[in-house]
Enzyme design. Structure first.
Site, PDB file in Angstrom:
ATOM      1  N   HIS A   4      -9.057   4.638  -0.598  1.00 48.18           N
ATOM      2  CA  HIS A   4      -7.723   4.044  -0.527  1.00 48.18           C
ATOM      3  C   HIS A   4      -7.499   3.072  -1.690  1.00 48.18           C
ATOM      4  O   HIS A   4      -7.503   1.862  -1.510  1.00 48.18           O
ATOM      5  CB  HIS A   4      -7.584   3.333   0.828  1.00 48.18           C
ATOM      6  CG  HIS A   4      -6.258   2.672   1.063  1.00 48.18           C
ATOM      7  ND1 HIS A   4      -5.075   3.118   0.518  1.00 48.18           N
ATOM      8  CD2 HIS A   4      -5.931   1.583   1.817  1.00 48.18           C
ATOM      9  CE1 HIS A   4      -4.082   2.326   0.925  1.00 48.18           C
ATOM     10  NE2 HIS A   4      -4.578   1.389   1.701  1.00 48.18           N
ATOM     11  N   LYS A  25      -9.640   6.974   4.703  1.00 51.77           N
ATOM     12  CA  LYS A  25     -10.961   6.595   5.192  1.00 51.77           C
ATOM     13  C   LYS A  25     -12.092   7.210   4.357  1.00 51.77           C
ATOM     14  O   LYS A  25     -13.051   6.526   4.008  1.00 51.77           O
ATOM     15  CB  LYS A  25     -11.062   7.038   6.657  1.00 51.77           C
ATOM     16  CG  LYS A  25     -12.362   6.781   7.314  1.00 51.77           C
ATOM     17  CD  LYS A  25     -12.567   5.285   7.519  1.00 51.77           C
ATOM     18  CE  LYS A  25     -14.010   4.969   7.837  1.00 51.77           C
ATOM     19  NZ  LYS A  25     -14.889   5.045   6.677  1.00 51.77           N
ATOM     20  N   SER A  28     -10.840   1.702   5.576  1.00 52.48           N
ATOM     21  CA  SER A  28     -10.969   2.422   4.315  1.00 52.48           C
ATOM     22  C   SER A  28     -11.605   1.497   3.275  1.00 52.48           C
ATOM     23  O   SER A  28     -11.534   0.285   3.393  1.00 52.48           O
ATOM     24  CB  SER A  28      -9.594   2.882   3.858  1.00 52.48           C
ATOM     25  OG  SER A  28      -8.699   1.786   3.868  1.00 52.48           O
ATOM     26  N   CYS A  34       0.828  -1.224   0.000  1.00 54.98           N
ATOM     27  CA  CYS A  34       0.000   0.000   0.000  1.00 54.98           C
ATOM     28  C   CYS A  34       0.852   1.260   0.000  1.00 54.98           C
ATOM     29  O   CYS A  34       0.331   2.361  -0.144  1.00 54.98           O
ATOM     30  CB  CYS A  34      -0.935   0.014   1.201  1.00 54.98           C
ATOM     31  SG  CYS A  34      -1.963  -1.436   1.322  1.00 54.98           S
TER      32      CYS A  34
END
Ligand SMILES: [Zn+2]
Lengths: 134, 386
Positions: free
Chosen positions: B335, B331, B207, B83
């Site tokens: 994401h 959030k 998220s 990520c």
């Protein structure tokens, strides 16, 4: 999701996953799974050690939306367990009511089916932890 | 070493883009960034992306995207750090400019997640965890973060309600961001009443799965002048750092310290010559509410164990001392994993230019922190108004 060499991939780790074989460096640091380098002191002189499989729950969760392949088992408890030799292990808890799980709860290792219904039909076994059988 | 400035920033709205594919999103973001900078060619392209292979059966994104964006026969590669791929891609682009090897670099972060079934998406995201020792046991990414969340709450005496404040703050800011996935404010009750995904972690602690792309153009101040980019558009890359930690959570020395963020932040602060108190806003990686708390602690904005206290004391709002998630965070903005670090960069640029929809007054220095894995691969970047 066909993956080649599935059998060898899991067979490679069967000793760790069936017998909880970890590593112990020349300075006595114990870790699981066994690594080529001790994560504490950097020693490459690491021997195999069979862990007792007794430990206690440090933290836990109930997996309600599992990754594909685990849908059949949902919801299931997953925990971090600190073994008596020191290392922490991630594993599913079994034979326990989710309401009973608590911080510091004593558990012991047991070999169980982890997953089946893979496209290639193999059934995966490994360690889970349960409250000690008296 | 040369200095690097960002002279262009662009993005697509974050959401479920059923009509757009990965390449469409990436090309749109790059065009927006190039248009913003007022340029029509670049020397190279760095693509931040985490899992295009499983999600859309496409790798070789460097070639795909540079080709479809008509960027010519330039060098182009995909950068992967779970990520944190977007944050890493930005840093690789900056390194190329600072080294003197490339003069004008485009970075794009892109992820297309909604083409997969939800349980498959859950599986692909867990590829950032340790396949043999975490995913093998049925751990989802949410589950690993839930283990941290329960332990954090127990250790410091926080409640689910306390952590929900991070989601409330993110949604309050995201409501003003036209590019955010969720443009509505929420209450603490909204979080608390949402279903458990992995107890004690609830749907609104996490998220969303979504699609999106963001892009920045990086060059040197000299080249920016030569290209005629007005100085109001420049944002200096003042500091950067990157570090890893154990890939599996169980091997962590301390479950509640984001060591990788700490090390990365130390490097970034040193390079920029600033301290946590000098930072005007923090774009932290709040993929899960507990990660926002741990990030504030690792970045030195809060003492260990006091990250959630910062939220309880109202210190994370736009007009407070430690504003975070000024455009919604992961959030509320959303994401799209490998794109997130570039979205954070674009948002930092807008803040420092004074163009953000919810503007931090007189923002001069901003920090972005992008987490890959359960804290296993982290980038921290510091940006400064020119
Ligand atoms: Zn050792």
């Amino acid at each position: 999701m066909a993956r080649p060499m599935q059998v060898s991939r899991y067979w490679r780790h069967f000793r760790e996953k069936y017998r909880l074989i970890g590593g112990k460096c020349e300075n006595g640091h114990v870790h699981f799974p066994k690594r080529p380098v001790c994560p504490v002191c950097g020693s490459r002189n690491v021997e195999e050690i069979e862990l007792s499989g007794k430990g206690k729950v440090i933290s836990w969760t109930i997996v309600r939306n599992p990754p594909s392949g685990f849908e059949y088992y949902k919801p299931f408890p997953l925990a971090l367990i600190e073994l008596e030799e020191g290392p922490i292990v991630l594993a599913q808890l079994t034979d326990v009511d989710p309401e009973e799980i608590d911080f510091g709860m004593e558990v012991e290792v047991v070999t169980k089916k982890i997953k089946e219904f893979e496209e290639d039909g193999i059934i995966l076994y490994g360690y889970k932890f349960r409250p000690p059988v008296k | 070493m040369r200095k690097a400035v960002i002279i262009g920033a662009g993005m697509t709205p974050v959401g479920e883009h059923w009509k757009l594919g990965l390449r469409d999103l990436a090309v749109e973001a790059i065009f927006n960034a190039m248009e913003d900078a007022g340029i029509d060619k670049v020397d190279s392209l760095y693509v931040g992306n985490m899992i295009s292979g499983p999600f859309v059966e496409q790798e070789n994104l460097g070639a795909l995207i540079a080709d479809w964006a008509g960027l010519g026969n330039i060098p182009a590669v995909k950068i992967e750090a779970a990520c944190a791929s977007g944050g890493a891609a930005v840093q690789e682009g900056v390194k190329a400019v600072m080294s003197g090897l490339e003069d004008v670099v485009a970075v794009v972060g892109v992820e297309k997640m909604t083409d997969a079934w939800p349980s498959d998406a859950t599986r692909y995201l867990a590829y950032a965890a340790d396949a043999e020792w975490e995913l093998f046991h049925g751990a989802s990414f949410v589950a690993l973060n839930a283990l941290v969340m329960r332990y954090y709450m127990k250790t410091y005496g926080y409640t689910e309600e306390d952590l929900a404040l991070f989601a409330v703050n993110a949604h309050a800011n995201g409501a003003k961001n036209p590019y955010a996935m969720f443009k509505r404010p929420i209450k603490v009750e909204t979080v608390l009443k949402s279903p458990y995904v992995a107890d004690p972690l609830k749907l609104f602690d996490a998220s969303p799965v979504c699609d999106g792309a963001a892009s920045v153009i990086i060059t040197t101040p000299e080249k920016a002048k030569e290209l005629g980019v007005p100085k109001e558009k420049w944002v200096e890359v003042a500091g950067m750092g990157r570090a890893i930690d154990t890939i599996s959570l169980a091997s962590r020395e301390d479950l509640l310290t984001l060591k990788a963020a700490k090390v990365a932040a130390e490097r970034a602060y040193k390079m920029a010559g600033v301290e946590p108190k000098d930072i005007d806003f923090f774009e932290v990686h709040d993929a899960f509410t507990v990660m926002a708390a741990l990030s504030l602690e690792a970045l030195g904005a809060a003492k260990k164990g006091e990250g959630a206290k910062l939220a309880k004391e109202g210190q994370i709002a736009i007009d407070a001392d430690y504003p975070i998630q000024t455009m919604g965070g992961l959030k509320a903005r959303g994401h799209p994993v490998g794109a997130t670090g570039v979205y954070q960069t674009v948002e930092a640029v807008l803040q420092l230019r004074g163009e953000a929809p919810s503007q931090v007054p007189d923002a001069e220095i901003g920090l972005t922190q992008n987490i890959g894995g359960t804290g296993s691969n982290i980038t921290v970047s510091i940006f400064r108004r020119v």
